[in-house]
Design a protein around this motif. Structure first.
Motif, PDB file in Angstrom:
ATOM      1  N   ILE A 190       0.859  -1.177   0.000  1.00  0.00           N
ATOM      2  CA  ILE A 190       0.000   0.000   0.000  1.00  0.00           C
ATOM      3  C   ILE A 190       0.895   1.227   0.000  1.00  0.00           C
ATOM      4  N   ALA A 191       0.569   2.197  -0.862  1.00  0.00           N
ATOM      5  CA  ALA A 191       1.412   3.382  -1.001  1.00  0.00           C
ATOM      6  C   ALA A 191       0.548   4.618  -1.209  1.00  0.00           C
ATOM      7  N   THR A 192       1.139   5.763  -0.926  1.00  0.00           N
ATOM      8  CA  THR A 192       0.472   7.033  -1.164  1.00  0.00           C
ATOM      9  C   THR A 192       1.358   7.920  -2.011  1.00  0.00           C
ATOM     10  N   GLY A 193       0.721   8.732  -2.856  1.00  0.00           N
ATOM     11  CA  GLY A 193       1.449   9.642  -3.733  1.00  0.00           C
ATOM     12  C   GLY A 193       0.485  10.526  -4.488  1.00  0.00           C
ATOM     13  N   MET A 194       1.030  11.444  -5.257  1.00  0.00           N
ATOM     14  CA  MET A 194       0.221  12.397  -6.023  1.00  0.00           C
ATOM     15  C   MET A 194      -0.121  11.801  -7.389  1.00  0.00           C
ATOM     16  N   THR A 195      -0.958  10.784  -7.383  1.00  0.00           N
ATOM     17  CA  THR A 195      -1.316  10.125  -8.635  1.00  0.00           C
ATOM     18  C   THR A 195      -2.446  10.835  -9.367  1.00  0.00           C
ATOM     19  N   GLY A 196      -3.203  11.690  -8.674  1.00  0.00           N
ATOM     20  CA  GLY A 196      -4.292  12.428  -9.308  1.00  0.00           C
ATOM     21  C   GLY A 196      -5.625  11.704  -9.252  1.00  0.00           C
ATOM     22  N   TRP A 197      -6.619  12.307  -9.864  1.00  0.00           N
ATOM     23  CA  TRP A 197      -7.994  11.794  -9.853  1.00  0.00           C
ATOM     24  C   TRP A 197      -8.129  10.680 -10.894  1.00  0.00           C
ATOM     25  N   ALA A 234     -16.622  12.302  -7.885  1.00  0.00           N
ATOM     26  CA  ALA A 234     -15.655  13.204  -7.266  1.00  0.00           C
ATOM     27  C   ALA A 234     -15.933  14.679  -7.594  1.00  0.00           C
ATOM     28  N   PRO A 235     -16.283  15.046  -8.829  1.00  0.00           N
ATOM     29  CA  PRO A 235     -16.541  16.467  -9.095  1.00  0.00           C
ATOM     30  C   PRO A 235     -17.641  17.058  -8.220  1.00  0.00           C
ATOM     31  N   LYS A 236     -18.728  16.343  -8.035  1.00  0.00           N
ATOM     32  CA  LYS A 236     -19.820  16.849  -7.199  1.00  0.00           C
ATOM     33  C   LYS A 236     -19.359  16.995  -5.756  1.00  0.00           C
ATOM     34  N   ALA A 237     -18.590  16.024  -5.263  1.00  0.00           N
ATOM     35  CA  ALA A 237     -18.086  16.096  -3.892  1.00  0.00           C
ATOM     36  C   ALA A 237     -17.133  17.276  -3.722  1.00  0.00           C
ATOM     37  N   PHE A 238     -16.331  17.541  -4.732  1.00  0.00           N
ATOM     38  CA  PHE A 238     -15.369  18.642  -4.685  1.00  0.00           C
ATOM     39  C   PHE A 238     -16.078  19.992  -4.627  1.00  0.00           C
TER      40      PHE A 238
END
Length: 344
Positions: A92-99, A320-324
């Motif tokens: 498991i990893a985290t990073g700036m992969t985007g939407w 995601a757009p509506k949540a944003f």
């Protein structure tokens, strides 16, 4: 055979308030991971106010998202394939992969997570960038000390909720500003705030100044600024001499709205001068060298329940757009997340 993945891209630059029309959900051809690269399946996507700034092409501290480019964002994901020695399938990893629901990233740009330490999504919230931002603002910018009075705007948001609890644990008098009685009740009932002001109940900066003066009768020593608008206009007249302001965000103005609530430049400068105030903006990535120190202090507090957290979770990348947009309008409660895929 080419594999197909899904993402959300910037379709148009907002002029004013961002809407779902400025974002587009689409499929794309997923490349194979090259040398040193990792293929990830997204589990959690973080939604944060800074993303509104990346939708604009105005000069800023970071490069804006290009039209038709994947929206920027931090995720937590499962490694599906790896050409990097530090990662194996199942990690498991985290990073700036985007939407996006899958992404290929350089392994050196990812951080491996221990899934037994805390729920995976906390790496995007209380044990990630928002928590680190709260800790840095209090520790390095404000140098918060026991007995001081602090005001925190967006008191129940992803950053404010951590800042309030840390300030309470350090023995400060903590005054929150939030939108609505439910959020204020959460602030005082669960987050350690001594009192919370509902900004919806106060029409302008003068009304906010009176409310803050009543909540902080001995004045305000520290202000953790997340909002701007009439809250800033209400705090500044109540600042004590040698007070400090940590400028983390100004979400009230991101869409070019609420300018009528802005405190004037001359008034700000006069108060900075005559009250000998220090106001300092900070971008969290300039302080990332202290991330291990932050984790050492805050992770045990999360584990033993000293610090709690709340999440607003939306299922599905397509939503995601509506949540944003809802988050920017203040509809969220705590950290805003999108559950993109199942947690293994």
């Amino acid at each position: 055979m080419t594999d197909t993945a899904h993402r959300v891209v910037l379709a148009a630059r907002p002029e004013g308030r961002a809407t779902t029309d400025h974002l587009r959900h689409e499929s794309f051809d997923l490349p194979e991971p090259g040398p040193g690269e990792v293929l990830l399946r997204t589990i959690w996507l973080s939604l944060d106010p800074y993303m509104r700034g990346r939708m604009s092409d105005a000069k800023s501290y970071a490069t804006p998202v290009a039209i038709d480019e994947t929206m920027t964002g931090q995720t937590v994901g499962e490694v599906i394939a790896s050409n990097h020695d530090g990662f194996a399938p199942g990690d498991i990893a985290t990073g700036m992969t985007g939407w996006t629901d899958r992404a290929v990233m350089k392994g050196d740009e990812l951080r491996k997570l221990d899934p037994t330490r805390a729920p995976l999504q906390t790496a995007l919230g209380i044990l990630g960038m928002p928590g680190m931002t709260a800790w840095t603002g209090l520790t390095r910018i404000l140098e918060a000390k026991k007995g001081q009075t602090i005001v925190i705007s967006a008191a129940t948001g992803a950053v404010g909720s951590v800042a309030g609890q840390l300030a309470h644990a350090r023995g400060l008098r903590v005054v929150g500003v939030a939108g609505g009685p439910e959020k204020c009740a959460h602030a005082t009932g669960n987050l350690g705030y001594d009192t919370c002001i509902d900004h919806h109940a106060h029409a302008d900066g003068e009304a906010m100044a009176r409310a803050i003066g009543e909540a902080a009768p001995n004045g305000v020593d520290l202000y953790f600024e997340n909002v701007g608008g009439k809250t800033l206009a209400g705090v500044v007249p109540n600042m004590n001499d040698h007070g400090r302001i940590a400028i983390c965000g100004m979400v009230a103005w991101y869409a070019g709205e609420n300018l009528e609530d802005a405190i004037s430049g001359p008034t700000i400068w006069r108060n900075l001068l005559t009250r000998k105030l220090r106001a300092e903006g900070f971008i969290i990535f300039d302080h990332w060298d202290r991330f291990p120190t932050f984790l050492d202090e805050v992770a045990p507090m999360v584990a033993d329940g000293t610090i709690t957290y709340r999440e607003s979770v939306t299922d599905g990348l397509e939503n995601a757009p509506k949540a944003f947009v809802g988050m920017l309008a203040g509809d969220n409660f705590g950290k805003t997340l999108v559950r993109v895929g199942p947690d293994p």
